[in-house]
Design an enzyme around this catalytic site. Structure first.
Site, PDB file in Angstrom:
ATOM      1  N   LYS A 149       0.828  -1.212   0.000  1.00  8.79           N
ATOM      2  CA  LYS A 149       0.000   0.000   0.000  1.00  8.79           C
ATOM      3  C   LYS A 149       0.864   1.266   0.000  1.00  8.79           C
ATOM      4  O   LYS A 149       0.701   2.126  -0.852  1.00  8.79           O
ATOM      5  CB  LYS A 149      -0.936   0.016   1.226  1.00  8.79           C
ATOM      6  N   ARG A 202      -9.671   0.741   8.052  1.00  7.90           N
ATOM      7  CA  ARG A 202      -9.248  -0.597   8.457  1.00  7.90           C
ATOM      8  C   ARG A 202     -10.330  -1.335   9.223  1.00  7.90           C
ATOM      9  O   ARG A 202     -10.125  -2.483   9.607  1.00  7.90           O
ATOM     10  CB  ARG A 202      -8.020  -0.485   9.346  1.00  7.90           C
ATOM     11  N   ARG A 238      11.963  -5.583   5.651  1.00  5.99           N
ATOM     12  CA  ARG A 238      11.931  -4.130   5.887  1.00  5.99           C
ATOM     13  C   ARG A 238      12.395  -3.816   7.304  1.00  5.99           C
ATOM     14  O   ARG A 238      13.037  -2.808   7.551  1.00  5.99           O
ATOM     15  CB  ARG A 238      10.503  -3.592   5.656  1.00  5.99           C
ATOM     16  N   ARG A 271      11.284   0.186  12.496  1.00  5.78           N
ATOM     17  CA  ARG A 271       9.928  -0.007  13.041  1.00  5.78           C
ATOM     18  C   ARG A 271       9.900  -1.252  13.914  1.00  5.78           C
ATOM     19  O   ARG A 271      10.164  -2.356  13.436  1.00  5.78           O
ATOM     20  CB  ARG A 271       8.917  -0.152  11.876  1.00  5.78           C
ATOM     21  N   ARG A 327      -0.462  -8.726  13.365  1.00  3.56           N
ATOM     22  CA  ARG A 327      -0.964  -7.691  12.440  1.00  3.56           C
ATOM     23  C   ARG A 327      -1.807  -8.335  11.347  1.00  3.56           C
ATOM     24  O   ARG A 327      -2.859  -7.812  10.964  1.00  3.56           O
ATOM     25  CB  ARG A 327       0.207  -6.917  11.824  1.00  3.56           C
TER      26      ARG A 327
END
Ligand code: B4P
Length: 194
Positions: free
Chosen positions: A14, A89, A128, A134, A146
């Site tokens: 996204k 969401r 990532r 993060r 998640r």
């Protein structure tokens, strides 16, 4: 106004594709994830509360993200359109967004859903996590949570938008440029419709 929603599980592309689309169509990027991370960085009260939930891979409360989006709509009144990335969401967020946009007479035109296998999502996010800093990208059990939150609370939105005739699915496992081309094909098909 060209209002688009980028829809898909965490790691589906996204944020990556939003960058391409806003540049090509001159739209404003509204990423609730980015907005929340900015609040965390600024160490605001909202940011500190959000961090506790985000670090567990859980969603933050609907009222928080809906308020953030409303502020951004009001501060970008002359935009050509918005790319909503990671928002809505939940069904409650989707209903709130429909209402905010209906009040402004600028409905969502298209919901672009990127389909990616769970194995690939986990691989991408952990990769990532090596450089993103993060905390929610670094631990496989948080990533799995998640994805579980997505399945439980976000995936039902696909039928919400399907019922409105706005949902288009795109295969999200191809290289970034190919996914981008597939998304742009869908956008071109609605761009000149009312
Ligand atoms: P987000 O910031 O939205 O996190 P995300 O879903 O991981 O981002 P995204 O899906 O955009 O990443 P991308 O695939 O582009 O949310 C983080 C957290 O904030 C949530 O867990 C939640 O706690 C909170 N939150 C945010 N919005 C909320 C809301 N509305 N309500 C409640 N809570 C909310 O990138 C992933 C990786 O894949 C990248 O490294 C990228 O380079 C790679 N990649 C992308 N496309 C690829 C391709 N085609 N091939 C190979 N790799 C690719």
């Amino acid at each position: 106004m060209l209002n688009l929603v980028l829809f898909g599980p965490p790691g589906s592309g996204k944020g990556t594709q939003a960058e391409n689309i806003i540049a090509k169509y001159n739209l404003v990027h509204l990423s609730t994830g980015d907005m929340l991370r900015a609040e965390i960085k600024a160490e605001t009260k909202l940011g500190l509360e959000a961090k506790t939930l985000m670090d567990k891979g859980e969603l933050v409360p609907d009222s928080v993200v809906i308020g953030m989006i409303e502020n951004k709509l009001d501060s970008n009144k002359t935009a050509n359109g918005f790319v909503f990335d990671g928002f809505p969401r939940t069904v409650k967020q989707a209903e709130a967004l429909d209402e905010l946009l209906a009040n402004r007479n600028v409905p969502i035109r298209l919901v672009l859903s990127m389909v990616v296998s769970e194995e690939e999502l986990t691989r991408r996010i952990l990769h990532r996590g090596k450089s993103s800093g993060r905390t929610d990208d670094q631990d496989e059990s948080i990533v799995k949570n998640r994805v579980a939150e997505y399945r439980k609370k976000t995936e039902p939105l696909a039928s919400y938008y399907q019922a409105q005739g706005k949902l288009k699915e795109v295969k999200g496992e191809a290289p970034v440029e190919e996914v981008c081309a597939a998304l742009c094909n869908e956008i071109e098909a609605v761009k000149h419709t009312a």
